[in-house]
Design an enzyme around this catalytic site. Structure first.
Site, mmCIF file in Angstrom:
data_model
loop_
_atom_site.group_PDB
_atom_site.id
_atom_site.type_symbol
_atom_site.label_atom_id
_atom_site.label_comp_id
_atom_site.label_asym_id
_atom_site.label_seq_id
_atom_site.Cartn_x
_atom_site.Cartn_y
_atom_site.Cartn_z
ATOM 1 N N GLY A 1 0.818 -1.206 0.000
ATOM 2 C CA GLY A 1 0.000 0.000 0.000
ATOM 3 C C GLY A 1 0.853 1.257 0.000
ATOM 4 N N SER A 2 0.393 2.249 0.756
ATOM 5 C CA SER A 2 1.038 3.564 0.706
ATOM 6 C C SER A 2 2.426 3.598 1.317
ATOM 7 C CB SER A 2 0.146 4.598 1.396
ATOM 8 O OG SER A 2 -1.039 4.807 0.632
#
Length: 494
Positions: free
Chosen positions: A224-225
């Site tokens: 993810g981020s």
């Protein structure tokens, strides 16, 4: 009488008989040598031959040490397989020790350092050649780990038995300070050869929660981020971004190149924002576009410099390779650059990402064994720093530390702030499953430097995959950052 009187024919028969005996003796010796030297390994490996197994368990194994204290032991059962393995705080250290079972073999450090622990490593013997002749094992040696006991306990306590993992590294050396995976299990349940051990084996292998899976090094997740740290490094190194506070010309929503799919953000304010704000508030649109602007070649080079796509990493047991797809179109590259599509990482890999940022762009190969010793404490092997490589420009690492510090000071990672220390971090909430229908994984990667420390002392990665949580409440800042905070505090002594 004339034929045998002179004895010559008889002597000839005797010589022939002697020669035959000598040939038979030579053949016997050659065959014995063949069995002993050439075929001995095949006899040792024959399942019907129990002598190696009996000999293996005739003496106590050496110990695995954490903070100078053993977390393993051996108990005398008085049975044919005499010594059985014991574990102290078994579930806490299972992802590190693994198990040593009389029925099911060995895993993790028990396997990777089996020669030392079992006493069969030639380096343990004062006279190795004599041991080769007698085929006797030396007393089992000890394995001294790099783990920080308080950090390991903080990580295990922070996960509260939820599915997830924590990896912590000392940036300047690569020493692994914590390696936790939950839910866990007690390796002692598998040590013996009783029906209880067989029952525990069946139960653990059929448990849907997979307690024997080492999620810290053997499970990969979409990061993810948190992968935006890698994307930011690539953009800064390639000169795609030169000013942290300059506008990025990023639309919101962002149409993935060559498609009608529009990528959006969780919050507002991402349109044409700066890299500083995009990093602090985790703007997907900005980083997806940055990945495309950087291009496949430079994104791949940066990801691989951090350790992605490396199939050779050992700590000393094997680590599942983290992956960054090198054969993608622009739309797929955009998603890969925000830690989705085929991008996957182990928690150890993401701790390595944070460690490289913390150490001026240098990355030390992580390791778990400080040294191995004889039973008396004399060092057999180990010591010295592991190889390092320059992952990014030092100036890029300085700017990334600035961005990660902003995340903790005023962005999505404020739950990781520690009084008396500078902390940098990056949150992540990774989608997964068919149509992203799975409960998101909560990520947090970080590093910390005490106010009195000359350099960052710890880099941490935390992932929480809690299927019982409310989907809307899962976030890297809310679920994972407090765990990382406790681990960093333990290492810093705060």
């Amino acid at each position: 009488m004339t034929e045998y009187g002179n004895g010559r024919p008889m002597a000839r028969y005797i010589r022939h008989a002697c020669a035959s005996c000598v040939l038979l003796l030579v053949a016997l010796l050659v065959n014995a040598a063949r069995v002993q030297l050439v075929q001995s390994s095949s006899y040792d490996a024959n399942p019907a031959n129990r002598r190696p197994t009996i000999a293996r368990w005739q003496q106590p194994r050496g110990d695995i040490l954490v903070g100078g204290e053993p977390v393993t032991g051996s108990t005398d059962t008085g049975e044919q397989l005499r010594y059985e393995r014991t574990y102290r705080d078994g579930p806490l250290y299972a992802p590190v020790t693994g198990f040593a079972s009389q029925l099911y073999g060995t895993t993790f450090l028990e396997h990777a350092e089996d020669g030392v622990l079992s006493g069969t490593d030639p380096m343990l013997a004062p006279l190795p050649l004599w041991n080769d002749v007698t085929r006797r094992a030396s007393p089992g040696g000890n394995v001294v780990t790099t783990l920080n006991r308080k950090a390991q306990q903080a990580a295990y306590r922070g996960l509260h038995g939820r599915k997830g993992a924590v990896a912590a590294i000392e940036p300047a050396t690569g020493r692994i300070l914590a390696l936790v995976s939950t839910p866990s299990y007690d390796p002692a349940e598998l040590s013996g050869n009783s029906e209880a051990a067989a029952s525990a084996w069946a139960r653990l292998n059929h448990d849907p929660e997979k307690p024997m899976l080492n999620r810290a090094v053997r499970q990969t997740y979409p990061p993810g981020s948190t992968f935006k740290v890698v994307t930011a490094a690539a953009a800064l190194d390639a000169g795609v971004v030169t000013d942290l506070d300059g506008r990025t010309r990023s639309p919101d929503p962002y149409r993935l190149p060559g498609t009608d799919t529009r990528l959006t953000n969780e919050g507002d304010g991402c349109r044409d924002t700066t890299l500083r704000d995009a990093f602090a508030w985790s703007c997907n649109t900005v980083f997806a576009k940055l990945g495309v602007d950087v291009g496949v070649a430079d994104m791949t080079a940066t990801a691989q410099a951090f350790g992605f796509n490396d199939t050779r990493l050992r700590v000393p047991f094997a680590v599942a390779p983290s992956t960054f797809d090198t054969h993608v179109d622009k739309a797929q590259l955009a998603l890969s650059s925000i830690g989705q599509y085929n991008t996957r990482a182990t928690p150890l890999q993401m701790a390595m990402v944070a460690a490289a940022v913390a150490d001026d762009g240098r990355l030390r190969t992580p390791y778990l064994v400080e040294r191995t010793t004889r039973r008396g404490g004399e060092t057999v092997a180990g010591g010295g720093l592991r190889p390092e490589r320059q992952v990014m420009r030092p100036s890029t690492a300085v700017r990334l530390r600035e961005l990660m510090t902003d995340v903790v000071r005023e962005g999505t990672g404020t739950n990781a702030a520690i009084r008396g220390a500078t902390v940098g971090g990056k949150t992540g909430t990774a989608q997964h499953g068919l149509g992203n229908a799975g409960v998101p994984y909560a990520w947090f990667v970080s590093w910390a430097q005490g106010d009195d420390d000359p350099e960052p002392k710890v880099a941490v990665a935390v992932v929480v995959e809690d299927a019982s949580a409310d989907r809307g409440e899962i976030s890297g800042g809310g679920d994972a950052a407090p765990i990382a905070k406790d681990v960093m505090r333990a290492v810093l002594g705060l």
